[in-house]
Design an enzyme around this catalytic site. Structure first.
Site, PDB file in Angstrom:
ATOM      1  N   ILE A  37       0.860  -1.193   0.000  1.00 47.54           N
ATOM      2  CA  ILE A  37       0.000   0.000   0.000  1.00 47.54           C
ATOM      3  C   ILE A  37       0.893   1.238   0.000  1.00 47.54           C
ATOM      4  O   ILE A  37       1.822   1.353   0.811  1.00 47.54           O
ATOM      5  CB  ILE A  37      -1.005   0.002   1.169  1.00 47.54           C
ATOM      6  CG1 ILE A  37      -1.970   1.188   1.031  1.00 47.54           C
ATOM      7  CG2 ILE A  37      -0.331   0.017   2.543  1.00 47.54           C
ATOM      8  CD1 ILE A  37      -3.295   1.005   1.754  1.00 47.54           C
ATOM      9  N   MET A  39       1.001   5.108   0.395  1.00 48.35           N
ATOM     10  CA  MET A  39       0.446   6.405   0.800  1.00 48.35           C
ATOM     11  C   MET A  39       1.566   7.441   0.842  1.00 48.35           C
ATOM     12  O   MET A  39       1.463   8.511   0.276  1.00 48.35           O
ATOM     13  CB  MET A  39      -0.177   6.283   2.203  1.00 48.35           C
ATOM     14  CG  MET A  39      -1.315   5.309   2.299  1.00 48.35           C
ATOM     15  SD  MET A  39      -1.826   5.047   4.019  1.00 48.35           S
ATOM     16  CE  MET A  39      -0.842   3.646   4.486  1.00 48.35           C
ATOM     17  N   SER A  46       3.076  12.120   7.394  1.00 44.23           N
ATOM     18  CA  SER A  46       2.062  12.301   8.433  1.00 44.23           C
ATOM     19  C   SER A  46       0.818  13.000   7.891  1.00 44.23           C
ATOM     20  O   SER A  46      -0.310  12.638   8.239  1.00 44.23           O
ATOM     21  CB  SER A  46       2.636  13.136   9.579  1.00 44.23           C
ATOM     22  OG  SER A  46       3.758  12.504  10.125  1.00 44.23           O
ATOM     23  N   GLU A 156      -4.554  -1.428  11.163  1.00 45.69           N
ATOM     24  CA  GLU A 156      -3.103  -1.419  10.936  1.00 45.69           C
ATOM     25  C   GLU A 156      -2.382  -1.060  12.244  1.00 45.69           C
ATOM     26  O   GLU A 156      -1.361  -1.644  12.596  1.00 45.69           O
ATOM     27  CB  GLU A 156      -2.745  -0.414   9.832  1.00 45.69           C
ATOM     28  CG  GLU A 156      -1.245  -0.345   9.575  1.00 45.69           C
ATOM     29  CD  GLU A 156      -0.864   0.418   8.316  1.00 45.69           C
ATOM     30  OE1 GLU A 156      -1.760   0.821   7.551  1.00 45.69           O
ATOM     31  OE2 GLU A 156       0.347   0.615   8.097  1.00 45.69           O
ATOM     32  N   ARG A 157      -2.942  -0.108  12.962  1.00 44.81           N
ATOM     33  CA  ARG A 157      -2.301   0.329  14.219  1.00 44.81           C
ATOM     34  C   ARG A 157      -2.407  -0.748  15.291  1.00 44.81           C
ATOM     35  O   ARG A 157      -1.475  -0.948  16.082  1.00 44.81           O
ATOM     36  CB  ARG A 157      -2.920   1.660  14.663  1.00 44.81           C
ATOM     37  CG  ARG A 157      -2.418   2.753  13.752  1.00 44.81           C
ATOM     38  CD  ARG A 157      -3.114   4.055  13.794  1.00 44.81           C
ATOM     39  NE  ARG A 157      -2.503   4.905  12.765  1.00 44.81           N
ATOM     40  CZ  ARG A 157      -3.082   5.934  12.176  1.00 44.81           C
ATOM     41  NH1 ARG A 157      -4.310   6.276  12.496  1.00 44.81           N
ATOM     42  NH2 ARG A 157      -2.441   6.613  11.256  1.00 44.81           N
ATOM     43  N   GLN A 193      20.603  -7.363  42.350  1.00 49.37           N
ATOM     44  CA  GLN A 193      19.292  -6.741  42.559  1.00 49.37           C
ATOM     45  C   GLN A 193      18.904  -5.841  41.376  1.00 49.37           C
ATOM     46  O   GLN A 193      17.751  -5.799  40.966  1.00 49.37           O
ATOM     47  CB  GLN A 193      19.293  -5.925  43.857  1.00 49.37           C
ATOM     48  CG  GLN A 193      17.891  -5.469  44.229  1.00 49.37           C
ATOM     49  CD  GLN A 193      17.898  -4.549  45.442  1.00 49.37           C
ATOM     50  OE1 GLN A 193      18.613  -3.553  45.495  1.00 49.37           O
ATOM     51  NE2 GLN A 193      17.119  -4.894  46.437  1.00 49.37           N
ATOM     52  N   GLN A 250      20.789  -3.695  27.560  1.00 52.62           N
ATOM     53  CA  GLN A 250      21.818  -3.286  28.525  1.00 52.62           C
ATOM     54  C   GLN A 250      22.299  -4.483  29.342  1.00 52.62           C
ATOM     55  O   GLN A 250      23.476  -4.587  29.682  1.00 52.62           O
ATOM     56  CB  GLN A 250      21.236  -2.189  29.439  1.00 52.62           C
ATOM     57  CG  GLN A 250      22.237  -1.586  30.403  1.00 52.62           C
ATOM     58  CD  GLN A 250      23.286  -0.715  29.705  1.00 52.62           C
ATOM     59  OE1 GLN A 250      23.148  -0.361  28.535  1.00 52.62           O
ATOM     60  NE2 GLN A 250      24.356  -0.406  30.427  1.00 52.62           N
ATOM     61  N   LEU A 251      21.392  -5.405  29.641  1.00 53.37           N
ATOM     62  CA  LEU A 251      21.743  -6.557  30.475  1.00 53.37           C
ATOM     63  C   LEU A 251      22.602  -7.578  29.727  1.00 53.37           C
ATOM     64  O   LEU A 251      23.170  -8.488  30.329  1.00 53.37           O
ATOM     65  CB  LEU A 251      20.471  -7.224  31.024  1.00 53.37           C
ATOM     66  CG  LEU A 251      19.641  -6.322  31.966  1.00 53.37           C
ATOM     67  CD1 LEU A 251      18.331  -6.994  32.337  1.00 53.37           C
ATOM     68  CD2 LEU A 251      20.441  -5.977  33.237  1.00 53.37           C
ATOM     69  N   GLY A 253      25.231  -6.590  28.147  1.00 58.67           N
ATOM     70  CA  GLY A 253      26.573  -6.016  28.072  1.00 58.67           C
ATOM     71  C   GLY A 253      27.005  -5.864  26.620  1.00 58.67           C
ATOM     72  O   GLY A 253      26.187  -5.554  25.753  1.00 58.67           O
TER      73      GLY A 253
HETATM   74  C1  FAD Z   1      10.344   0.788   7.422  1.00 54.79           C
HETATM   75  C2  FAD Z   1       9.188   1.654   6.999  1.00 54.79           C
HETATM   76  C3  FAD Z   1       8.125   1.082   6.328  1.00 54.79           C
HETATM   77  C4  FAD Z   1       7.055   1.871   5.891  1.00 54.79           C
HETATM   78  N1  FAD Z   1       6.038   1.305   5.158  1.00 54.79           N
HETATM   79  C5  FAD Z   1       5.112   2.108   4.570  1.00 54.79           C
HETATM   80  C6  FAD Z   1       4.141   1.563   3.660  1.00 54.79           C
HETATM   81  O1  FAD Z   1       4.095   0.347   3.401  1.00 54.79           O
HETATM   82  N2  FAD Z   1       3.274   2.417   3.060  1.00 54.79           N
HETATM   83  C7  FAD Z   1       3.286   3.756   3.304  1.00 54.79           C
HETATM   84  O2  FAD Z   1       2.472   4.467   2.712  1.00 54.79           O
HETATM   85  N3  FAD Z   1       4.173   4.306   4.159  1.00 54.79           N
HETATM   86  C8  FAD Z   1       5.093   3.515   4.798  1.00 54.79           C
HETATM   87  N4  FAD Z   1       6.028   4.057   5.658  1.00 54.79           N
HETATM   88  C9  FAD Z   1       6.005   5.502   5.893  1.00 54.79           C
HETATM   89  C10 FAD Z   1       5.601   5.906   7.300  1.00 54.79           C
HETATM   90  O3  FAD Z   1       4.240   5.641   7.538  1.00 54.79           O
HETATM   91  C11 FAD Z   1       5.968   7.389   7.462  1.00 54.79           C
HETATM   92  O4  FAD Z   1       7.395   7.454   7.473  1.00 54.79           O
HETATM   93  C12 FAD Z   1       5.400   8.003   8.724  1.00 54.79           C
HETATM   94  O5  FAD Z   1       3.998   8.076   8.660  1.00 54.79           O
HETATM   95  C13 FAD Z   1       5.962   9.412   8.987  1.00 54.79           C
HETATM   96  O6  FAD Z   1       5.917  10.203   7.860  1.00 54.79           O
HETATM   97  P1  FAD Z   1       7.234  11.007   7.391  1.00 54.79           P
HETATM   98  O7  FAD Z   1       8.353  10.018   7.314  1.00 54.79           O
HETATM   99  O8  FAD Z   1       6.909  11.771   6.160  1.00 54.79           O
HETATM  100  O9  FAD Z   1       7.540  11.996   8.588  1.00 54.79           O
HETATM  101  P2  FAD Z   1       6.982  13.490   8.747  1.00 54.79           P
HETATM  102  O10 FAD Z   1       5.527  13.513   8.498  1.00 54.79           O
HETATM  103  O11 FAD Z   1       7.866  14.383   7.942  1.00 54.79           O
HETATM  104  O12 FAD Z   1       7.245  13.736  10.296  1.00 54.79           O
HETATM  105  C14 FAD Z   1       8.528  14.162  10.812  1.00 54.79           C
HETATM  106  C15 FAD Z   1       8.372  14.405  12.305  1.00 54.79           C
HETATM  107  O13 FAD Z   1       7.404  15.448  12.534  1.00 54.79           O
HETATM  108  C16 FAD Z   1       6.405  14.975  13.409  1.00 54.79           C
HETATM  109  N5  FAD Z   1       5.105  15.565  13.076  1.00 54.79           N
HETATM  110  C17 FAD Z   1       4.504  15.624  11.867  1.00 54.79           C
HETATM  111  N6  FAD Z   1       3.301  16.189  11.974  1.00 54.79           N
HETATM  112  C18 FAD Z   1       3.113  16.501  13.286  1.00 54.79           C
HETATM  113  C19 FAD Z   1       2.061  17.096  14.033  1.00 54.79           C
HETATM  114  N7  FAD Z   1       0.914  17.469  13.472  1.00 54.79           N
HETATM  115  N8  FAD Z   1       2.231  17.246  15.383  1.00 54.79           N
HETATM  116  C20 FAD Z   1       3.368  16.847  15.982  1.00 54.79           C
HETATM  117  N9  FAD Z   1       4.399  16.272  15.323  1.00 54.79           N
HETATM  118  C21 FAD Z   1       4.281  16.095  13.991  1.00 54.79           C
HETATM  119  C22 FAD Z   1       6.382  13.465  13.233  1.00 54.79           C
HETATM  120  O14 FAD Z   1       5.809  12.819  14.347  1.00 54.79           O
HETATM  121  C23 FAD Z   1       7.867  13.174  13.080  1.00 54.79           C
HETATM  122  O15 FAD Z   1       8.470  13.104  14.339  1.00 54.79           O
HETATM  123  C24 FAD Z   1       7.067   3.268   6.147  1.00 54.79           C
HETATM  124  C25 FAD Z   1       8.135   3.837   6.850  1.00 54.79           C
HETATM  125  C26 FAD Z   1       9.190   3.057   7.269  1.00 54.79           C
HETATM  126  C27 FAD Z   1      10.336   3.705   7.979  1.00 54.79           C
END
Ligand code: FAD
Length: 293
Positions: A37, A39, A46, A156-157, A193, A250-251, A253
């Protein structure tokens, strides 16, 4: 496997029409078709509503243009569900979902990305360059893609919550075993401990996490609407895994820093759980909204 079975194929199952289901579902079940998928884009992750990939209608076809990144199963996939803009003023009503077969001209798989962990899962860039697909590959209704994503992202979540819980339970079990075997100052390190307190804290987090997850799974399977709780699980379980795996490592080492030890791999695999499927910060934004804040 979980991405294919628990996250992507359910889109086809819930939103596909009879013809689409007959065409794709049997091969998804047999494993002949691997799904992905798409997105996330280089400029937005985000903020899904800000995606830039477009799909324009031309007769009986849609033409897709744009770039996606970080797509799990991107290299291996035979079918990819792609989120693209189909126009309209309201950003939340301008996204649609399309099923794109990997052999469509204009669907270009980019490089497999080098990652910190999750070595057994491929993550890739994908490009759509005048990629023509039949209009019948539209999933659900045009313009309702954002709502379909929101609906399915809850599961998904929850899947991430389950994986984080299982990962934490496994790492605690591995660490207890190691601490009983490894000796320092003439006795097993499990007899110190500090080691006991660290392991007690971790084991308690795992027990508490299991209770929340069990309740959530029962409610989810019963069909309850759990946007807030699934986001809470994704947030808490992935953060809990991060805490537990770091304390367990950490455990070990120096051995905890060596790639041949499962705890090292668990540490590297854990980090992304707080990022993908929506970051911890985005989970907090969603939960706050659900709390009416
Ligand atoms: C190994 C891996 C597999 C993945 N697989 C998929 C997949 O199959 N399909 C797919 O579509 N995507 C996939 N992703 C993408 C993943 O969902 C995005 O990386 C994630 O949603 C964050 O988006 P971004 O990397 O653009 O970060 P950004 O949106 O640029 O965010 C950067 C930082 O800003 C923060 N931030 C952004 N908006 C806000 C807000 N409103 N308030 C506070 N903080 C905020 C974020 O929390 C983050 O810390 C994958 C990513 C990885 C690393």
């Amino acid at each position: 496997m979980t991405l294919h079975s628990d996250v992507i194929v359910p889109y086809l199952h819930e939103f596909g029409n009879a013809a689409q289901k007959a065409k794709w579902l049997p091969k998804c079940a047999s494993g002949e078709l691997v799904t992905a998928i798409a997105m996330t884009e280089p400029s937005t992750g985000s903020d899904l509503a800000a995606l830039r990939t477009t799909a324009r209608r031309e007769g009986d076809e849609y033409v897709l243009d744009g770039a996606k990144t970080f797509i799990s199963n991107g290299t291996l996939c035979d079918l990819c569900i792609v989120a693209a803009k189909t126009g309209g003023e309201d950003p939340h009503r301008s996204i649609s979902l399309f099923v794109v077969e990997a052999d469509r001209p204009g669907f270009v798989k980019g490089k497999k990305l080098a990652k910190m962990g999750m070595a057994s899962q491929d993550t890739s860039e994908l490009f759509f360059e005048d990629c023509r697909i039949p209009a019948s590959n539209l999933l659900g209704q045009e313009g309702l893609g954002f709502f379909m994503l929101m609906r399915k992202l809850a599961q998904e979540r929850l899947v991430v919550g389950v994986a984080a819980q299982a990962g934490a339970a496994q790492v605690v079990a591995d660490t207890v075993r190691y601490c009983k075997e490894r000796e320092a100052f003439g006795r097993p390190i499990a007899k110190f401990q500090n080691t006991q307190f660290e392991l007690v804290d971790c084991a308690t987090e795992v027990e508490v996490g299991q209770a929340f997850l069990d309740r959530l799974l029962v409610d989810h399977v019963a069909g309850k609407h759990l946007v807030k709780e699934c986001s809470m699980s994704k947030l808490w379980h992935s953060e809990m895994l991060g805490r537990v795996v770091d304390r367990c490592l950490q455990l070990f080492g120096g051995y905890g820093y060596m790639l041949e030890y499962p705890v090292t791999r668990a540490y590297m695999d854990a980090r992304v759980q707080r990022i993908y499927a929506g970051t911890s910060e985005i989970m907090k934004v969603i939960i706050a909204k659900q709390m009416g804040l």
